[in-house]
Design an enzyme around this catalytic site. Structure first.
Site, PDB file in Angstrom:
ATOM      1  CE  LYS A 170      -4.465   0.200   0.432  1.00  0.00           C
ATOM      2  NZ  LYS A 170      -5.225  -0.566  -0.019  1.00  0.00           N
ATOM      3  N   GLY A 201     -19.951   6.795   5.346  1.00  0.00           N
ATOM      4  CA  GLY A 201     -19.572   7.025   4.410  1.00  0.00           C
ATOM      5  C   GLY A 201     -20.001   7.201   3.477  1.00  0.00           C
ATOM      6  N   GLY A 207     -18.874   7.640  -0.721  1.00  0.00           N
ATOM      7  CA  GLY A 207     -17.576   7.886  -0.958  1.00  0.00           C
ATOM      8  C   GLY A 207     -17.802   6.409  -2.275  1.00  0.00           C
ATOM      9  CG  HIS A 208     -15.122   6.972  -6.110  1.00  0.00           C
ATOM     10  ND1 HIS A 208     -15.941   8.193  -6.104  1.00  0.00           N
ATOM     11  CD2 HIS A 208     -14.362   7.174  -4.922  1.00  0.00           C
ATOM     12  CE1 HIS A 208     -15.127   8.696  -6.614  1.00  0.00           C
ATOM     13  NE2 HIS A 208     -14.136   8.770  -5.688  1.00  0.00           N
ATOM     14  CB  VAL A 209     -16.507   1.964  -2.224  1.00  0.00           C
ATOM     15  CG1 VAL A 209     -17.339   0.333  -1.614  1.00  0.00           C
ATOM     16  CG2 VAL A 209     -15.684   1.728  -2.917  1.00  0.00           C
TER      17      VAL A 209
END
Length: 350
Positions: free
Chosen positions: A80, A184, A186-188
């Protein structure tokens, strides 16, 4: 303090630090394990409060990628990278090019891709000087839609599949009418909300950025709650889709959900918190198992596979979770420990 003495250090093979004064880039790459193949893991840009916080995150995230790839039966290792900075205010094209130079300097033992704060456009800037960027040449999507290289749709679909199977296992029900709290958007998290809404789930949403909250209320009939209130809601499922280490002594005490199934990495602050969830009667879907759709996507793109093969591989996440739940129950272990045991048998050398 040496990185070898860091609490999150776990036999990592390489940890590299990089500062490019011209662009302002400050970044860390951590390669955890390459026994199964080159380390693949996204690049995250986040406004960390300190370099210590960034180091902790990259060590934990890279370790999680070793377990994730192993549990998804991929010939990949775990790594990562993190960039210290606010992606909304501090990101520049030169910084992304400098990040590509940093990845290139690792000589191919680490391959990067998209993560929080990094978009496909950023990856394309990185690959101007780097041969080890994934997710920019996507040819297909699991659902037959237009592929742009963003693995978030596959991650969200895998989480949805795993959440649905976990609810069926724990509560004996489908998703219609299930109350799901999503932390959350976000994108996911947003895409997970779309899947759940289509299945008839009742959504509760929280995010530190207000952009999508009103939209979720309008499109999905979601109830917007304050970030600090998301843990204690009277819901069936809690889906963490933001940052890690959010399942801790305090939050677990507040939880009322019976299933935890979300996209965030490293959800447990410490491994012992898996036992706390078990003692409380909460079914925990190990994060690196349920959120593996993205790395599965990238693997199939690199192998020049097909949308059908990718979709079947992602849908296998549900079967993997059921195997973990069964074995954990037989051995009276928390699900995170059973998942760790299986993964380590696959990537650790004797």
């Amino acid at each position: 303090m040496s990185v070898f003495d860091h609490k999150a250090y776990d036999q990592h093979e390489r940890v590299a630090f990089y500062h490019d004064a011209k662009s302002g880039l400050k970044a860390i790459i951590a390669v955890h394990n390459t026994n199964l193949g080159p380390a693949l893991g996204g690049c995250r840009m986040w406004p960390y409060a300190s370099s210590e916080e960034a180091l902790t995150d990259v060590l934990r995230l890279s370790r999680g990628m070793s377990y994730k790839s192993a549990m998804a039966n991929l010939k990949l290792g775990g790594g990562k990278s993190v960039i210290i900075g606010d992606p909304r205010k501090q990101k520049t094209d030169d910084m992304m090019r400098a990040m590509g130079d940093f990845v290139q300097s690792m000589g191919g033992c680490y391959i990067t891709a998209e993560d929080s704060g990094i978009a496909v456009r950023d990856l394309k800037l990185m690959e101007e000087g780097c041969d080890f960027i994934a997710g920019t040449q996507a040819k297909f999507r699991y659902d037959g839609g237009e592929a742009d290289g963003n693995p978030a749709p596959s991650t969200a679909y895998g989480v949805f599949v795993g959440l649905r199977r976990s609810v069926k296992h724990a509560l004996g029900s489908d998703l219609k009418g299930m109350r799901v709290a999503i932390q959350g958007l976000g994108h996911v998290g947003w895409r997970l909300a779309e899947h759940l809404h289509k299945e008839g789930a009742k959504l509760y949403v929280a995010d530190i950025y207000p952009d999508n909250l009103d939209k979720a209320a309008e499109l999905f009939g979601a109830t917007v709650v304050a970030p600090q209130d998301i843990y204690g809601l009277d819901v069936d499922v809690f889906a963490p889709c933001a940052m890690g280490a959010i399942l801790n002594d305090h939050s677990i005490e507040s939880l009322r959900a019976k299933v935890i199934a979300g996209a965030a990495n490293n959800q447990l602050a410490e491994e012992r918190h898996g036992q706390m969830l078990k003692d409380k009667g909460v079914l925990y879907a190990p994060d690196y198992v349920i959120n593996a759709g993205g790395v599965i996507d990238i693997f199939h793109q690199r192998m020049d596979s097909s949308a059908d093969a990718m979709r079947k591989h992602i849908e296998g996440i549900g079967d993997t979770l059921l195997e973990i739940y069964r074995k954990a129950n037989e051995q009276d272990l928390p699900t995170n420990i059973e998942a760790n045991n299986i993964a380590e048998q696959r990537f650790r050398k004797n």
